[in-house]
Design an enzyme around this catalytic site. Structure first.
Site, PDB file in Angstrom:
ATOM      1  N   HIS A   1      -0.888  16.400   5.712  1.00 10.06           N
ATOM      2  CA  HIS A   1       0.088  15.316   5.806  1.00 10.06           C
ATOM      3  C   HIS A   1       1.165  15.696   6.824  1.00 10.06           C
ATOM      4  CE1 HIS A   1       3.212  12.443   4.783  1.00 10.06           C
ATOM      5  NE2 HIS A   1       2.237  11.710   4.264  1.00 10.06           N
TER       6      HIS A   1
ATOM      7  N   GLU B   1      -1.862   8.263  10.218  1.00  9.18           N
ATOM      8  CA  GLU B   1      -0.487   7.912   9.843  1.00  9.18           C
ATOM      9  C   GLU B   1       0.452   8.199  11.015  1.00  9.18           C
ATOM     10  OE1 GLU B   1       0.131   8.020   5.285  1.00  9.18           O
ATOM     11  OE2 GLU B   1       0.413  10.042   6.032  1.00  9.18           O
TER      12      GLU B   1
HETATM   13  P1  13P Z   1       5.268   5.184   3.350  1.00  8.15           P
HETATM   14  O1  13P Z   1       4.232   4.230   2.823  1.00  8.15           O
HETATM   15  O2  13P Z   1       6.420   5.402   2.403  1.00  8.15           O
HETATM   16  O3  13P Z   1       5.707   4.825   4.746  1.00  8.15           O
HETATM   17  O4  13P Z   1       4.573   6.626   3.451  1.00  8.15           O
HETATM   18  C1  13P Z   1       3.358   6.739   4.100  1.00  8.15           C
HETATM   19  C2  13P Z   1       2.814   8.081   3.830  1.00  8.15           C
HETATM   20  O5  13P Z   1       3.301   9.072   4.330  1.00  8.15           O
HETATM   21  C3  13P Z   1       1.669   8.177   2.895  1.00  8.15           C
HETATM   22  O6  13P Z   1       1.106   9.439   2.928  1.00  8.15           O
END
Ligand code: 13P
Length: 259
Positions: free
Chosen positions: A102, A174
């Site tokens: 992550h 992400e």
């Molecule tokens: P948010 O949905 O709070 O933007 O976070 C995304 C995330 O990092 C999920 O792993």
């Protein structure tokens, strides 16, 4: 090939095990109210280590239509690694998924593609599924080099995996600038990078792997924007942060297919 969408709620460092009980129960009731069908979308909660045993008991004891997982894993199986939690320990708790790499682990704990690759291998060796995260920061996005940047991460994090392992894995794209900011990438932005990831997987691991690997988008996903994101051909689900802490909102995200 149809890929089962996966909505995974990453709770991050929120909700103790007592609070987790309430949230998981409410999520299960709300999903039942919405006539959730697990053949149309898989729902997962990715919880703090201290919550896993409680969530396991609830899910298995009450046969809830949910799976669960962890947010990180050690590189080692056992030994003198104070504070670490190993893949065999998580497998023993029946975790289905383990998030690796992550952006918050990359940023605050110095995790590199090489470390993330080794963690993904540990997860796979222990018969769990890694959710392997990639994504660019805002400066890279502004430069316009985000596709090359993310594909270089893909080369690193998938290095040495077999085609079967990649096909069984989940990749989460992400963009860091869209995490927790309310700034969601447009559906086209999500498709651009998720499509490029699938093409790269095909080049490296063949078409069976590229057609079966699930690629999620993550970053400010909510019930109000999930349908447009899920309409993109290479987006197979979402890794949801903040919105997954609210069982009502997360249940609406999981049942996106009905809207
Ligand atoms: P948010 O949905 O709070 O933007 O976070 C995304 C995330 O990092 C999920 O792993």
């Amino acid at each position: 090939m149809t890929r089962l969408p996966l909505m995974a709620g990453n709770w991050k460092m929120n909700l103790n095990h007592v609070e987790a009980t309430g949230v998981v129960q409410k999520l299960a009731w709300t999903l039942a109210d919405y006539r959730y069908d697990k053949k149309l979308c898989e729902a997962a909660v990715i919880v703090p280590f201290t919550d896993i045993r409680t969530v396991q008991n609830l899910v298995q004891g009450d046969r809830l239509p949910l799976v669960f997982g962890a947010q990180d894993v050690s590189l080692y199986d056992s030994g003198a690694y104070t504070g670490e939690v190993s893949a065999p320990m998580l497998a023993k708790l029946d975790c289905t998924y383990v998030v690796v790499g992550h952006s918050e682990r990359r940023e605050y704990h110095g995790e590199t593609d090489e470390i993330i690759n080794a963690k993904a291998k540990k997860v796979l060796e222990n018969s769990m599924t890694p959710i392997i995260c990639v994504g660019e920061k805002l400066d890279i996005r502004k430069e316009g080099t985000h596709v090359e940047y993310v594909l270089a991460q893909i080369n690193g994090v998938l290095d040495g995996l077999s085609s079967e392992q990649v096909g069984a894995a989940v990749i989460a794209y992400e963009p860091v600038w869209a995490i927790g900011t309310g700034e969601v990438a447009t559906p086209e932005d999500a498709q651009e990078v998720c499509g490029a990831i699938r093409t790269r997987v095909e080049e490296l691991f063949g078409s069976d792997a590229s057609q079966s690997v699930r690629i999620q988008y993550g970053g400010s996903v909510k019930a109000s924007n999930v349908v447009d994101i899920m309409n993109q051909s290479d987006v197979d689900g979402a890794l949801v942060g903040g919105a997954s802490l609210d069982p009502e909102e997360f249940a609406r995200i999981v049942t996106f297919y009905g809207r």
